[in-house]
Motif scaffolding. Sequence first.
Motif, PDB file in Angstrom:
ATOM      1  N   ILE A 194       0.739  -1.133   0.008  1.00 14.21           N
ATOM      2  CA  ILE A 194      -0.058  -0.145   0.105  1.00 14.21           C
ATOM      3  C   ILE A 194       0.941   1.249   0.146  1.00 14.21           C
ATOM      4  CG2 ILE A 194      -1.469   1.194   1.293  1.00 14.21           C
ATOM      5  CD1 ILE A 194      -2.798  -1.061   2.134  1.00 14.21           C
ATOM      6  N   GLU A 195       2.075   1.109   0.693  1.00 10.62           N
ATOM      7  CA  GLU A 195       2.844   2.286   0.842  1.00 10.62           C
ATOM      8  C   GLU A 195       3.470   2.494  -0.395  1.00 10.62           C
ATOM      9  OE1 GLU A 195       3.365   4.615   3.133  1.00 10.62           O
ATOM     10  OE2 GLU A 195       1.513   3.867   4.021  1.00 10.62           O
ATOM     11  N   TYR A 196       3.914   1.388  -1.159  1.00 13.20           N
ATOM     12  CA  TYR A 196       4.655   1.340  -2.459  1.00 13.20           C
ATOM     13  C   TYR A 196       3.435   2.076  -3.455  1.00 13.20           C
ATOM     14  CZ  TYR A 196       5.520  -0.035  -7.226  1.00 13.20           C
ATOM     15  OH  TYR A 196       5.964   0.002  -8.610  1.00 13.20           O
ATOM     16  N   LEU A 197       2.180   1.770  -3.486  1.00 18.34           N
ATOM     17  CA  LEU A 197       1.180   2.267  -4.382  1.00 18.34           C
ATOM     18  C   LEU A 197       1.020   3.790  -4.145  1.00 18.34           C
ATOM     19  CD1 LEU A 197      -1.457  -0.728  -4.251  1.00 18.34           C
ATOM     20  CD2 LEU A 197       0.251   0.166  -6.274  1.00 18.34           C
ATOM     21  N   ARG A 198       1.070   4.036  -2.923  1.00 17.36           N
ATOM     22  CA  ARG A 198       0.961   5.495  -2.476  1.00 17.36           C
ATOM     23  C   ARG A 198       2.047   6.269  -3.014  1.00 17.36           C
ATOM     24  NH1 ARG A 198      -1.340   7.620   2.530  1.00 17.36           N
ATOM     25  NH2 ARG A 198      -1.231   5.361   3.203  1.00 17.36           N
ATOM     26  N   GLU A 199       3.177   5.907  -3.018  1.00 12.18           N
ATOM     27  CA  GLU A 199       4.451   6.687  -3.341  1.00 12.18           C
ATOM     28  C   GLU A 199       4.292   6.597  -5.194  1.00 12.18           C
ATOM     29  OE1 GLU A 199       7.874   4.788  -1.887  1.00 12.18           O
ATOM     30  OE2 GLU A 199       7.352   5.267   0.221  1.00 12.18           O
ATOM     31  N   VAL A 200       4.180   5.389  -5.804  1.00 11.48           N
ATOM     32  CA  VAL A 200       4.320   5.567  -7.158  1.00 11.48           C
ATOM     33  C   VAL A 200       3.393   6.337  -8.008  1.00 11.48           C
ATOM     34  CG1 VAL A 200       3.290   3.196  -7.770  1.00 11.48           C
ATOM     35  CG2 VAL A 200       4.986   4.018  -8.940  1.00 11.48           C
ATOM     36  N   LEU A 201       2.116   6.232  -6.976  1.00  9.92           N
ATOM     37  CA  LEU A 201       0.889   6.961  -7.962  1.00  9.92           C
ATOM     38  C   LEU A 201       1.065   8.282  -7.330  1.00  9.92           C
ATOM     39  CD1 LEU A 201      -1.505   4.146  -7.647  1.00  9.92           C
ATOM     40  CD2 LEU A 201      -0.376   4.683  -9.736  1.00  9.92           C
TER      41      LEU A 201
END
Length: 388
Positions: free
Chosen positions: A381-388
């Motif tokens: 979820i943190e990865y998605l928050r950062e990449v998007l």
Amino acid sequence: MTEKLFYKNSYICEAECEVEDIIEKNDKYEVILKSTPFYPEGGGQPCDLGTIDDIKVDYVYEEEDIIYHVVKEKPEGRLVMCKVDYDRRLDHIQQHSGEHLLSAAFFKLFKIVNAGFHLGEDYVTIDMLFKDMTEDMIREIENEVNKYIYRNEPVSTYFLTKEEALELPLRKGIKAEGKIRIVQMGEATDFSACCGTHVVRTGEVGVVKIIKYENYKGMTRVYFKCGLRALKDYQEKHDCITDLTRNLSVEATGINNVIKNQRNEIVELKRKLSALYSNLATREAEKLLSNNESRFIIAQYKEEGFEFLEKLHDQLKDTNHILILGSLKDKKLILAHNGSFDFKCGNLFKEKLKEFGGKGGGNDKRAQASFEVEASIKNFIEYLREVL
């Protein structure tokens, strides 16, 4: 030609035999004996297993009347002690003889011919050349085959020329040439060409129980168990029913009614729960939208499962937001948007999901994933928050 001791006595499982030759092949040894109690694979029946001078026999097969015993070590003596696994032999005898009697019942009652036989460790099947089998037919056939067993008729085997064999009332045709081995059960119960090991009297089969049947390639595949296999199957199912009667506080005859009532209750509870989830999701969606001024809606739930995420997604899927919805309880995640954003959910999961220990996928507008541990879903979820 190897002398087949199992044709003299189907139950013979120990014998001192003379070694005729030993062939080294593929890091193993193939032992040829002048006589053997080991039945080779053939006629739908698996081979015997056991030992030769305490050396494990891995496989037994026959080619051109010579039987080969495959072992990993080379026997040293000229005379060797052969010991066949008796329990395995007895099981094969009961299943194979039971198959003959069962096929005879199919043929006698309905003129249905057996087109295939499989004797496996977990199940035994016959494929019957008939498609529209019914429960009544199965019950009638099962009663008939067990009558053959209770009559305890003698079983005899003998060799005939093909011409002589064709004069018998055979249940099915003969493809083989040369000397034909006939297995006769009773005076007229069954005549079949067969190379397998069989009982001496039909009563030794014990019982034949049909487990189930199903359509298979235009035929009917029948699953059944005989003798000790059938006893073990009954014991396991009896234990299961005993547990059910104890846990449900009901007699065996009342189990179906109790289960039916409980199933209906579960269906009604699921309907009510689904309605509650829908109401909860509606209120949660309103709350998320009212407090949100960004293009993201990111929400994680410790107590709610994936069904709630589905309901929540349905409420939010048409809004102009990127949805990242996670159930920490079920360790599942939904990524979605309404199509107005310049990325494809499925492709993003395909590229990175494995790095976070997740499994899943999806299409351009929605993807979902599951994870083994809670930390992995949080990291993703943190990865998605950062990449998007």
